[in-house]
Design a protein around this motif. Structure first.
Motif, PDB file in Angstrom:
ATOM      1  N   GLY A 105      22.125  49.331  65.853  1.00  0.00           N
ATOM      2  CA  GLY A 105      22.967  50.108  66.482  1.00  0.00           C
ATOM      3  C   GLY A 105      23.700  51.310  65.824  1.00  0.00           C
ATOM      4  N   THR A 106      23.907  51.098  64.815  1.00  0.00           N
ATOM      5  CA  THR A 106      24.834  52.060  63.954  1.00  0.00           C
ATOM      6  C   THR A 106      23.929  53.250  63.581  1.00  0.00           C
ATOM      7  OG1 THR A 106      26.187  50.404  62.986  1.00  0.00           O
ATOM      8  CG2 THR A 106      25.916  52.536  61.975  1.00  0.00           C
ATOM      9  N   LEU A 107      22.525  52.918  63.206  1.00  0.00           N
ATOM     10  CA  LEU A 107      21.559  53.955  63.229  1.00  0.00           C
ATOM     11  C   LEU A 107      21.076  54.604  64.403  1.00  0.00           C
ATOM     12  CD1 LEU A 107      19.483  52.145  60.289  1.00  0.00           C
ATOM     13  CD2 LEU A 107      21.224  53.880  60.022  1.00  0.00           C
ATOM     14  N   GLY A 108      21.482  54.321  65.430  1.00  0.00           N
ATOM     15  CA  GLY A 108      20.868  54.727  66.840  1.00  0.00           C
ATOM     16  C   GLY A 108      19.732  54.128  67.104  1.00  0.00           C
ATOM     17  N   ILE A 109      19.366  53.264  66.732  1.00  0.00           N
ATOM     18  CA  ILE A 109      17.864  52.700  67.156  1.00  0.00           C
ATOM     19  C   ILE A 109      18.066  52.022  68.163  1.00  0.00           C
ATOM     20  CG2 ILE A 109      15.690  51.389  66.225  1.00  0.00           C
ATOM     21  CD1 ILE A 109      16.774  52.344  63.364  1.00  0.00           C
ATOM     22  N   VAL A 110      18.558  50.790  68.314  1.00  0.00           N
ATOM     23  CA  VAL A 110      18.778  50.244  69.672  1.00  0.00           C
ATOM     24  C   VAL A 110      20.100  50.178  70.165  1.00  0.00           C
ATOM     25  CG1 VAL A 110      16.799  48.508  68.842  1.00  0.00           C
ATOM     26  CG2 VAL A 110      19.311  47.958  68.232  1.00  0.00           C
ATOM     27  N   THR A 111      20.402  49.721  71.246  1.00  0.00           N
ATOM     28  CA  THR A 111      21.578  49.422  71.817  1.00  0.00           C
ATOM     29  C   THR A 111      22.148  47.853  71.602  1.00  0.00           C
ATOM     30  OG1 THR A 111      20.749  49.241  74.082  1.00  0.00           O
ATOM     31  CG2 THR A 111      21.259  51.336  73.569  1.00  0.00           C
TER      32      THR A 111
END
Length: 120
Positions: A105-111
């Motif tokens: 989530g921090t990397l913006g890959i999944v929510t």
């Protein structure tokens, strides 16, 4: 597009659940397992979680608690060691999946709504 989103969430959830259960079995039960058994356990566990949620999940406090006991029961059924070991495997699985989701989530890959282990 909604079907594709559903399939992607299902696959990501299954992978995360598999990784969590695999880590739990390795750490708690100290057993060398492949990824097939944890994947089957994650799949059965998620199906049981959904079905139990439909029938008892609506009961305040007791419903989610019973759902968790049923999910741990699936782990207990799939792996030797009893209820304490199964609960430990489940706890490690939840922690591992939570940590992976936070990182992804921090990397913006999944929510954070990606599932695979109950309550995440």
């Amino acid at each position: 597009m909604a079907l594709l989103d559903t399939i992607v969430v299902f696959v990501v959830s299954l992978i995360l659940g598999t990784v969590g259960i695999y880590a739990g079995v390795r750490l708690v039960a100290d057993r060398d397992v492949g990824f097939a058994n944890p994947a089957i356990t994650a799949l059965i566990g998620s199906l049981v979680w959904v079905l139990s949620g439909v029938f008892i999940g609506w009961i305040p406090l007791l419903g989610p608690l019973l759902m968790l006991v049923i999910w741990v029961g699936v782990i207990n059924w799939r792996y030797p060691g009893g209820w304490i070991t199964a609960a430990g495997i489940g706890l490690v699985a939840v922690i591992v999946v939570y940590a992976v989701i936070v990182v992804l989530g921090t990397l913006g890959i999944v929510t954070p709504d990606a599932l695979g282990v109950p309550g995440i």
